[in-house]
Scaffold this active site. Structure first.
Site, PDB file in Angstrom:
ATOM      1  N   THR A 241      -8.030  41.131  12.164  1.00 47.73           N
ATOM      2  CA  THR A 241      -8.796  40.114  11.461  1.00 47.73           C
ATOM      3  C   THR A 241     -10.084  39.896  12.248  1.00 47.73           C
ATOM      4  O   THR A 241     -10.451  40.714  13.083  1.00 47.73           O
ATOM      5  CB  THR A 241      -7.937  38.830  11.288  1.00 47.73           C
ATOM      6  OG1 THR A 241      -8.645  37.904  10.476  1.00 47.73           O
ATOM      7  CG2 THR A 241      -7.601  38.177  12.624  1.00 47.73           C
ATOM      8  N   ASN A 242     -10.805  38.822  11.961  1.00 54.11           N
ATOM      9  CA  ASN A 242     -12.038  38.535  12.703  1.00 54.11           C
ATOM     10  C   ASN A 242     -12.158  37.027  12.881  1.00 54.11           C
ATOM     11  O   ASN A 242     -11.302  36.270  12.423  1.00 54.11           O
ATOM     12  CB  ASN A 242     -13.255  39.127  11.980  1.00 54.11           C
ATOM     13  CG  ASN A 242     -13.448  38.519  10.608  1.00 54.11           C
ATOM     14  OD1 ASN A 242     -13.743  37.337  10.466  1.00 54.11           O
ATOM     15  ND2 ASN A 242     -13.257  39.330   9.576  1.00 54.11           N
ATOM     16  N   LEU A 243     -13.217  36.595  13.545  1.00 50.78           N
ATOM     17  CA  LEU A 243     -13.306  35.202  13.987  1.00 50.78           C
ATOM     18  C   LEU A 243     -14.024  34.280  13.005  1.00 50.78           C
ATOM     19  O   LEU A 243     -14.428  33.184  13.369  1.00 50.78           O
ATOM     20  CB  LEU A 243     -14.001  35.138  15.356  1.00 50.78           C
ATOM     21  CG  LEU A 243     -13.187  35.765  16.493  1.00 50.78           C
ATOM     22  CD1 LEU A 243     -13.992  35.735  17.790  1.00 50.78           C
ATOM     23  CD2 LEU A 243     -11.871  35.020  16.667  1.00 50.78           C
TER      24      LEU A 243
ATOM     25  N   ALA B  69     -15.985  36.820   5.482  1.00 43.77           N
ATOM     26  CA  ALA B  69     -16.178  37.926   6.423  1.00 43.77           C
ATOM     27  C   ALA B  69     -15.057  38.923   6.152  1.00 43.77           C
ATOM     28  O   ALA B  69     -14.018  38.930   6.823  1.00 43.77           O
ATOM     29  CB  ALA B  69     -16.139  37.422   7.855  1.00 43.77           C
TER      30      ALA B  69
END
Ligand code: CTP
Ligand code: CA
Length: 228
Positions: free
Chosen positions: A33-35, A100
Site C-alpha cells: 500500500t502507500n502512505l 493514491a
C-alpha cells in the site's frame, strides 16, 4: 441566514470521489500500500456535500470518519475501486480522483499465507500494472460529451507545472490539480496548483478544508449550465 438561503452551487449534482490508498494483497495477511491519508479526498467530499451535491466517496483503507451526508463505499484494491467507480460514474456530474491508487499489484495472490521454508530463500514478487481509474472514466462517453467533469490530482516531487500539464493531456481530463510543496501526505496544510485548458492558477497555502472549499467552487464554476 443569507448563506442558508443562497442557492448552493452544486445542488442537484452527483459528485463521485476516490480517496485514500489502495491495498494490493500478496497473500491473505500481507499486501502493499502507500502512505496516502485520504484527508484531501474526504475534505473534497465534505465541501461538495456542503455545496449541495449528492456525494459518493469510494475510499481505500483509511481511518477517517465519513463526512455527514456523504455515501461511502469502502474498497481495498485498485480493481475493486475501478469496479465501484465505473458503476457510479455514468450517472455522475463530477468525478474527482484524489486516490493514491497503487500503480502495480502483485501478479498473483497466494491463497494461503506464504511460509518461510527454512532455507533462508526469499520470495520473489512480480507485478502487473493496475488499471488507470481516472483515464478509464475520462474515456466514458459521458466524460467525452462534457456531462461528466473529470478532475485529477498529482503529487510530484519536482517540475510540478510541467508534469501536471503533461498529466492532464495524457489522461484527457479538463482539470488537473497539483499538490504544491514537499511531503503533503498526511499534512493538514497544503497549496494547490490548478491546471486547465486556459493555463494555471494557485490556491495558496491553507488548510485542506478551505482548499477543498476553494476547489469545489472552482469546479462548480467550470460545469456546464444546467437545463432548466
Ligand atoms: N489514478 C487513477 N488510477 C491509477 C493511477 C492514478 O485513477 N491507476 C489517478 C489518481 O487518483 C490521480 C491521477 O490519476 O488523480 C494522477 O495520479 P498519479 O499517480 O500522479 O499519476 P500516474 O498516471 O499514476 O503517473 P505516475 O505515478 O507515474 O506519475
Ligand atoms: Ca501513480
Amino acid at each position: 441566514l443569507i448563506a442558508f438561503f443562497a442557492p448552493k452551487p452544486l445542488a442537484g449534482r452527483k459528485v463521485l470521489i476516490t480517496a485514500g490508498p489502495t491495498f494490493e494483497a500478496i497473500d491473505p495477511v500481507r499486501g502493499i500500500t502507500n502512505l496516502s491519508s485520504g484527508k484531501m479526498g474526504f475534505a473534497v467530499a465534505r465541501a461538495a456535500r456542503e455545496a449541495g451535491a449528492e456525494v459518493t466517496l469510494v475510499a481505500g483503507p483509511v481511518h477517517l470518519s465519513t463526512p455527514r451526508g456523504v455515501q461511502r463505499v469502502n474498497v481495498q484494491s485498485a480493481q475493486q475501486m475501478l469496479a465501484a467507480v465505473m458503476a457510479l460514474a455514468p450517472a455522475s456530474s463530477v468525478f474527482v480522483a484524489t486516490a493514491a491508487v497503487a500503480d502495480w499489484r502483485p501478479a498473483t495472490q497466494a491463497g494461503e499465507k506464504i511460509k518461510k521454508d527454512g532455507s533462508g530463500q526469499t520470495p520473489v514478487l512480480t507485478f502487473v500494472e493496475n488499471p488507470d481509474i481516472l483515464a478509464t472514466v475520462a474515456q466514458l462517453p459521458e466524460a467525452q460529451s462534457g456531462a461528466l467533469y473529470c478532475v485529477g490530482f498529482a503529487a510530484e516531487s519536482h517540475d510540478l507545472l510541467a508534469h501536471a500539464t503533461a498529466k492532464r493531456l495524457r489522461k484527457k481530463i479538463p482539470l488537473l490539480v497539483g499538490n504544491i510543496g514537499p511531503a503533503t501526505f498526511g499534512q493538514d496544510d497544503n497549496a494547490l496548483l490548478l491546471v486547465d485548458e486556459n493555463g494555471h492558477r494557485e490556491l495558496p497555502l491553507a488548510s485542506k478544508r478551505s482548499l477543498a472549499q476553494g476547489l469545489v467552487a472552482e469546479i462548480a464554476a467550470r460545469l456546464p449550465a444546467r437545463r432548466a
